[in-house]
Every structure is written in structure tokens, then in C-alpha cells.
Design a protein around this motif. Structure first.
Motif, PDB file in Angstrom:
ATOM      1  N   PRO A 109      10.981   0.846   1.422  1.00  0.00           N
ATOM      2  CA  PRO A 109      10.618   1.293   0.073  1.00  0.00           C
ATOM      3  C   PRO A 109      11.770   1.989  -0.648  1.00  0.00           C
ATOM      4  O   PRO A 109      12.587   2.681  -0.040  1.00  0.00           O
ATOM      5  CB  PRO A 109       9.465   2.275   0.323  1.00  0.00           C
ATOM      6  CG  PRO A 109       8.894   1.850   1.639  1.00  0.00           C
ATOM      7  CD  PRO A 109      10.065   1.358   2.440  1.00  0.00           C
ATOM      8  N   ARG A 124       2.926   7.955   0.176  1.00  0.00           N
ATOM      9  CA  ARG A 124       2.125   7.407   1.290  1.00  0.00           C
ATOM     10  C   ARG A 124       1.095   6.404   0.756  1.00  0.00           C
ATOM     11  O   ARG A 124       0.870   5.354   1.364  1.00  0.00           O
ATOM     12  CB  ARG A 124       1.416   8.546   2.018  1.00  0.00           C
ATOM     13  CG  ARG A 124       2.340   9.428   2.824  1.00  0.00           C
ATOM     14  CD  ARG A 124       1.575  10.321   3.771  1.00  0.00           C
ATOM     15  NE  ARG A 124       2.465  11.318   4.401  1.00  0.00           N
ATOM     16  CZ  ARG A 124       2.467  12.604   4.092  1.00  0.00           C
ATOM     17  NH1 ARG A 124       1.639  13.076   3.175  1.00  0.00           N
ATOM     18  NH2 ARG A 124       3.296  13.409   4.694  1.00  0.00           N
ATOM     19  N   ALA A 125       0.477   6.738  -0.381  1.00  0.00           N
ATOM     20  CA  ALA A 125      -0.555   5.855  -0.933  1.00  0.00           C
ATOM     21  C   ALA A 125       0.029   4.563  -1.467  1.00  0.00           C
ATOM     22  O   ALA A 125      -0.568   3.488  -1.317  1.00  0.00           O
ATOM     23  CB  ALA A 125      -1.318   6.597  -2.035  1.00  0.00           C
ATOM     24  N   LYS A 126       1.211   4.648  -2.109  1.00  0.00           N
ATOM     25  CA  LYS A 126       1.791   3.472  -2.781  1.00  0.00           C
ATOM     26  C   LYS A 126       2.740   2.672  -1.898  1.00  0.00           C
ATOM     27  O   LYS A 126       2.882   1.462  -2.066  1.00  0.00           O
ATOM     28  CB  LYS A 126       2.532   3.916  -4.045  1.00  0.00           C
ATOM     29  CG  LYS A 126       1.663   4.620  -5.095  1.00  0.00           C
ATOM     30  CD  LYS A 126       0.675   3.667  -5.726  1.00  0.00           C
ATOM     31  CE  LYS A 126      -0.125   4.356  -6.829  1.00  0.00           C
ATOM     32  NZ  LYS A 126      -1.092   3.426  -7.475  1.00  0.00           N
ATOM     33  N   CYS A 127       3.412   3.369  -0.986  1.00  0.00           N
ATOM     34  CA  CYS A 127       4.460   2.705  -0.194  1.00  0.00           C
ATOM     35  C   CYS A 127       4.144   2.654   1.299  1.00  0.00           C
ATOM     36  O   CYS A 127       4.952   2.140   2.083  1.00  0.00           O
ATOM     37  CB  CYS A 127       5.803   3.428  -0.388  1.00  0.00           C
ATOM     38  SG  CYS A 127       6.328   3.518  -2.109  1.00  0.00           S
ATOM     39  N   HIS A 128       3.036   3.271   1.694  1.00  0.00           N
ATOM     40  CA  HIS A 128       2.597   3.246   3.087  1.00  0.00           C
ATOM     41  C   HIS A 128       3.640   3.856   4.027  1.00  0.00           C
ATOM     42  O   HIS A 128       3.879   3.354   5.126  1.00  0.00           O
ATOM     43  CB  HIS A 128       2.275   1.798   3.512  1.00  0.00           C
ATOM     44  CG  HIS A 128       1.332   1.099   2.578  1.00  0.00           C
ATOM     45  ND1 HIS A 128       0.029   1.498   2.389  1.00  0.00           N
ATOM     46  CD2 HIS A 128       1.526   0.047   1.734  1.00  0.00           C
ATOM     47  CE1 HIS A 128      -0.550   0.728   1.495  1.00  0.00           C
ATOM     48  NE2 HIS A 128       0.333  -0.159   1.071  1.00  0.00           N
ATOM     49  N   LEU A 129       4.262   4.926   3.566  1.00  0.00           N
ATOM     50  CA  LEU A 129       5.204   5.649   4.415  1.00  0.00           C
ATOM     51  C   LEU A 129       4.526   6.876   5.021  1.00  0.00           C
ATOM     52  O   LEU A 129       3.784   7.562   4.333  1.00  0.00           O
ATOM     53  CB  LEU A 129       6.427   6.090   3.596  1.00  0.00           C
ATOM     54  CG  LEU A 129       7.527   5.075   3.402  1.00  0.00           C
ATOM     55  CD1 LEU A 129       8.651   5.667   2.562  1.00  0.00           C
ATOM     56  CD2 LEU A 129       8.092   4.603   4.737  1.00  0.00           C
ATOM     57  N   GLN A 162       4.743  13.340  -1.866  1.00  0.00           N
ATOM     58  CA  GLN A 162       4.586  12.679  -0.567  1.00  0.00           C
ATOM     59  C   GLN A 162       3.256  11.947  -0.476  1.00  0.00           C
ATOM     60  O   GLN A 162       3.180  10.840   0.078  1.00  0.00           O
ATOM     61  CB  GLN A 162       4.697  13.711   0.566  1.00  0.00           C
ATOM     62  CG  GLN A 162       6.128  14.168   0.841  1.00  0.00           C
ATOM     63  CD  GLN A 162       6.189  15.227   1.925  1.00  0.00           C
ATOM     64  OE1 GLN A 162       5.358  16.139   1.950  1.00  0.00           O
ATOM     65  NE2 GLN A 162       7.155  15.107   2.811  1.00  0.00           N
ATOM     66  N   SER A 204      10.244   0.337  -5.605  1.00  0.00           N
ATOM     67  CA  SER A 204       8.859   0.236  -5.150  1.00  0.00           C
ATOM     68  C   SER A 204       7.958   1.192  -5.909  1.00  0.00           C
ATOM     69  O   SER A 204       6.770   0.915  -6.107  1.00  0.00           O
ATOM     70  CB  SER A 204       8.786   0.555  -3.650  1.00  0.00           C
ATOM     71  OG  SER A 204       9.784  -0.117  -2.929  1.00  0.00           O
TER      72      SER A 204
END
Length: 417
Positions: free
Chosen positions: A222, A412-417, A408, A339
Motif C-alpha cells: 500500500p 487498516r480499513a482501506k489497505c488491510h494493514l 491507523q 492506495s
């Protein structure tokens, strides 16, 4: 007369003219005959002893055109002819892209018209079209005389001056694409190539550029861009994200362009915007390399370049911006897309308080943000209207730790990190 000037000359009766008065444009047009229209507002309060002129910069080479227009402005600011009032103006063909011509509207209060006209005739005839405006005997009719040749103004065509309706959107929008905002690597590069003989630093910048734009469809890891006005906490946030995500942190414009920024900040918008646009492509090349190994955090990117340029180009209030969905907000097709883009926003008073504590030197546009609330609002709205991808707005007023936590969660929600 130069080729562009000849083209403009042939289309002259179809053009609309705009004079900026107190930040708002006043419009008028010209006709071959008068039908009883009222006097356009810009002429209504002109004393009988005053004379009016307009200068329209229209040489064929757009780099020379931009430089000449800026030089005229500098000359007016430094050595304004005695008893002249000068306002920015433009002329354009309604709804025709690239038809915008910048210039100046002059009110001459002096007692010696010959001196003023001598100055106007001294201007380069292949770069400037000059008009004089004459009041009718009853004061109810004005005519415009376009000087087809600076030495033979008496032979020029005359038109009646009449009011014109305001266009659907501010006329500056007709000249934004690939002049204030660049939408391809090649368009921006072409401007710098033409500057090689007049700006030595341009050649050094071109040596640093990638050979071509390489817009990869999707990075391996991302790419998160953090945007926002100065003092909204971008530096603190981007460094924290780098550490917490194990990411690479990049900035736009990249460090390699730092030695040249002061030089290009002195140039007219066309050249300055091309320089910063190319900085985005340099950053994109770095992003493409680093995103194969780690997530990438970018401190400013194309959103900043475009938002500041659009806000500066469009005079007046936020309502003058091109409508949402306009092509001026589209992402360049050859520029790597991030991203996610996070836009930090902050109350204007809190932002000013933070700026006072920093004490750093600021660009002219950053100074304008501090002094001009309308400009700030236009920049923020332009940020929000840019597509591909759009910005996710985050309030930057809480503590740095709270802002970090909020961003953060978005990542996490948009990029799954």
C-alpha cells in the motif's frame, strides 16, 4: 503581427473581457453596433479626464508569454507610470479551452496622454495587443479601439462596448489544464525543455528526471499519501506512520529538487507548476521502487500540487472554482495512484497558532494562506474535489497520538494493514 496574435485578432469580436475589481470579475463584450445597452460597470465611474487602455499578452510561445506577462507585472509594481491604476484582466472565448488571454486594464489619470500612449507603443507588438477605450460625447456609450499595429493606432477597428453576462464558471478555468495543473509527464517536461536557454537550472532538473512516466496499475504494498495545509501535523504523522508500519517515508517534491526550489518559486505559474509537477513524477518513480519491498508513506503528492494551483488560478470566492466533477480535478493517467489519501484539516486559528511557533520561512502561497481566508478555503475545497483517489478527511486538532490512532484505523480499513 505574430501568428497567435493574428488568430486572436480574427476572433476578437467573439471574445468576452473580464476585469478584476476588488477580487471579483466584471464582464463586458464588444459589438459592431450599439442597441442602447447600459455602460459596463468597469467604465461607469471613470472621470471624464481619465483614459482607459487594455493590454493583452498573446505571443505564440507560451513560455515567453508567461515570462512577458510576469515581467509586465513586475515593471508595474516597480515603476508604475505616473497616475496609472492597473487591474488584472483577461479575455476569452466562452466555453473554449485554451482561449484565455491574460492582460491588464489601465486607467490613466495623467494630464499627458501622449506619454502613456508612447509607453504602450513601445511594448513588443508580437507579444501584446493594445486597446484604447473612448467615451462618447453623452457619456452613455464607450467604444474599444484595437490597435492592429502599435504605430498606426488611428487605422484600427472600433467596436461598441456593452455589458456581458457572467459565464457559468470563472474564465480562469479555461486555462488551467496543462498551464496551471499538468496532467502528463510529457506536458510538464515540454515546458522545462523550453526553459533551458533562459533558466540554466532547468537543464540540471531534467538530468534528474525519469526517462518516462511509469504508472504501474497497483503497487505491491500500500501507498498512503498524507495531505494538508502547513502546520496540520503532516511531518509528525508521517514519521509516526513510518515507524509503526515499518514503512518507507518519501516526500514530494523529493529531496533532489531542494536546491532548485527557490529558483523556480520566482518563476511565473506556468514554469513553477511544471517544475513541481515533474517533482511528483520523480517521487512516483521512488514510490514504485520502494513499494515492491514495504508500505510507503508519502508526505504530499499530486493533490497538493493541483489544489494550490487551482486555488491560485481562480480569482474570487470558493463558488468560482470549477464545479465538482470537472476535468481539472482528474488524476493524471500516467502518474502512479496511491492506495489511500488522507487529508488533515485544522481550524484556521489553531493552524495560525502552530505556525507562529514554528518560525520557518514560507513560500508566497503559504503566506497567502495565512493572510487570505478565501484562498485557504479554496485550497481545502480543491483538495476535496480531486478524484482518483479522493481524500479521506481527518480532523488534526486532537493530540498527535490521537490523530495517529485515527489514521491507523483508516489505513487498516482501506489497505488491510
Amino acid at each position: 503581427m505574430a501568428r497567435r496574435a493574428m488568430s486572436v485578432f480574427r476572433q476578437w469580436p467573439s471574445r468576452v473581457f473580464s476585469v478584476e475589481t476588488e477580487g471579483e470579475p466584471v464582464y463586458f463584450s464588444i459589438r459592431n453596433e450599439h442597441r442602447g445597452e447600459e455602460v459596463p460597470r468597469v467604465f461607469r465611474e471613470v472621470p471624464k479626464s481619465d483614459r482607459c487602455y487594455s493590454l493583452h499578452v498573446c505571443c505564440s510561445d507560451r513560455v515567453r508569454r508567461a515570462k512577458f506577462y510576469a515581467e509586465l507585472k513586475e515593471n508595474f509594481q516597480r515603476e508604475l507610470p505616473p497616475r496609472w491604476d492597473v487591474s488584472p484582466m483577461s479575455s476569452f472565448l466562452p466555453n473554449v479551452r485554451d482561449s484565455l488571454i491574460h492582460g491588464y486594464f489601465v486607467r490613466d489619470h495623467s494630464e499627458s496622454p501622449s506619454r502613456s500612449e508612447s509607453f504602450l507603443r513601445s511594448l513588443s507588438p508580437d507579444a501584446v495587443l493594445v486597446c484604447s477605450y473612448v467615451r462618447g460625447e453623452d457619456g452613455g456609450v464607450w467604444t474599444q479601439r484595437l490597435w492592429s499595429d502599435s504605430e498606426t493606432a488611428e487605422k484600427s477597428k472600433e467596436y461598441f462596448v456593452v455589458p456581458a453576462e457572467a459565464p457559468e464558471y470563472h474564465p480562469s478555468a479555461l486555462g488551467i489544464i496543462n498551464s496551471d495543473v499538468f496532467y502528463s509527464f510529457e506536458e510538464a517536461l515540454e515546458v522545462l525543455q523550453k526553459c533551458g536557454d533562459i533558466i540554466p537550472e532547468a537543464k540540471s532538473v531534467m538530468e534528474l528526471l525519469p526517462r518516462r512516466a511509469d504508472a504501474r496499475s497497483e503497487p505491491d504494498f500500500p501507498v498512503v499519501v498524507i495531505e494538508g495545509l502547513d502546520a496540520t501535523g503532516k511531518t509528525t504523522l508521517t514519521e509516526s506512520l513510518r515507524d509503526t508500519l515499518g514503512a518507507t517515508l518519501l516526500r514530494s517534491p523529493p529531496q533532489g529538487l531542494s536546491p532548485f526550489r527557490a529558483r523556480f518559486d520566482q518563476e511565473p505559474p506556468l514554469i513553477r507548476r511544471a517544475f513541481y509537477a515533474l517533482g511528483n513524477y520523480m517521487t512516483a518513480e521512488q514510490v514504485g521502487q520502494e513499494s515492491t519491498k514495504t508500505p510507503v508513506i508519502v508526505d504530499r503528492f499530486w493533490h497538493s500540487t493541483a489544489a494550490y494551483a487551482i486555488a491560485a488560478a481562480v480569482g474570487g470566492p470558493v463558488s468560482n472554482l470549477p464545479a465538482e466533477g470537472s476535468e481539472v480535478y482528474r488524476w493524471p493517467s500516467d502518474l502512479l495512484q496511491p492506495s489511500l489519501v488522507v487529508l488533515l484539516t485544522l481550524d484556521s486559528e489553531e493552524r495560525k497558532r502552530r505556525l507562529r511557533g514554528r518560525g520557518q520561512g514560507k513560500t508566497l502561497e503559504e503566506q497567502a494562506l495565512d493572510q487570505n481566508q478565501i484562498f485557504r478555503l479554496k485550497v481545502e475545497e480543491a483538495y476535496r474535489r480531486i478524484s482518483g483517489p479522493p481524500c479521506i478527511v481527518v480532523d488534526a486538532s486532537p493530540s498527535a497520538d490521537q490523530v495517529l490512532q485515527q489514521v491507523q484505523l483508516v489505513i487498516r480499513a482501506k489497505c488491510h494493514l
